[in-house]
Design a protein around this motif. Structure first.
Motif, PDB file in Angstrom:
ATOM      1  N   ASN A   1      30.541  41.627  39.422  1.00 46.78           N
ATOM      2  CA  ASN A   1      31.067  40.523  38.772  1.00 46.78           C
ATOM      3  C   ASN A   1      30.366  38.937  38.340  1.00 46.78           C
ATOM      4  O   ASN A   1      30.846  38.267  37.615  1.00 46.78           O
ATOM      5  CB  ASN A   1      31.563  40.259  40.025  1.00 46.78           C
TER       6      ASN A   1
ATOM      7  N   SER B   1      38.071  38.791  36.180  1.00 41.01           N
ATOM      8  CA  SER B   1      38.289  40.303  37.128  1.00 41.01           C
ATOM      9  C   SER B   1      38.751  40.072  37.992  1.00 41.01           C
ATOM     10  O   SER B   1      38.929  38.484  38.794  1.00 41.01           O
ATOM     11  CB  SER B   1      37.403  41.064  36.628  1.00 41.01           C
TER      12      SER B   1
ATOM     13  N   VAL C   1      39.907  41.484  42.034  1.00 48.88           N
ATOM     14  CA  VAL C   1      38.710  42.624  42.944  1.00 48.88           C
ATOM     15  C   VAL C   1      39.031  43.236  43.522  1.00 48.88           C
ATOM     16  O   VAL C   1      40.344  42.649  44.832  1.00 48.88           O
ATOM     17  CB  VAL C   1      37.179  42.500  44.197  1.00 48.88           C
TER      18      VAL C   1
ATOM     19  N   ILE D   1      37.484  47.322  40.608  1.00 53.91           N
ATOM     20  CA  ILE D   1      37.289  45.773  39.967  1.00 53.91           C
ATOM     21  C   ILE D   1      38.770  45.795  38.743  1.00 53.91           C
ATOM     22  O   ILE D   1      38.005  46.725  38.020  1.00 53.91           O
ATOM     23  CB  ILE D   1      35.766  45.377  39.798  1.00 53.91           C
TER      24      ILE D   1
END
Length: 100
Positions: free
Chosen positions: A25, A35, A37, A62
């Motif tokens: 991240n 992105s 998660v 992810i």
């Protein structure tokens, strides 16, 4: 020769290591790559008579949405592939991604 077109798709990284999730991240955020998660948690009971006795495991995925011209997406995708296959997620300036 010209290359034209638009590439779009998703890439997923999967891990069971929460520290690696933080590193990935931080790496993506440093490059402005968005992105998300996704977490899957499983609990396996070892004794049905005592639900408190069990094992819990977490798996992280992810998700990265990529879209753009091949000339732009190609190098980004190449770097993600190289890092996912042993290149590590450290930032080039020597800064520890987990440190923020």
């Amino acid at each position: 020769m010209e290359m034209t077109g638009w590439i779009s798709g998703q890439v997923f990284f999967q891990t069971v290591d929460q520290d690696e999730v933080e590193q990935i991240n931080a790496f993506l955020a440093a490059r402005g790559i968005l992105s998300q998660v996704l977490t899957q948690s499983e609990h396996m009971m070892l004794d049905p008579a005592d639900p408190s006795v069990g094992v819990t495991s977490e798996r992280f995925s992810i998700a990265i949405q990529l879209g753009g011209f091949p000339q732009v997406i190609g190098p980004v995708l190449n770097e993600l592939i190289q890092r996912a296959h042993g290149g590590g997620w450290g930032l080039e300036d020597g800064q520890d991604p987990a440190a923020g």
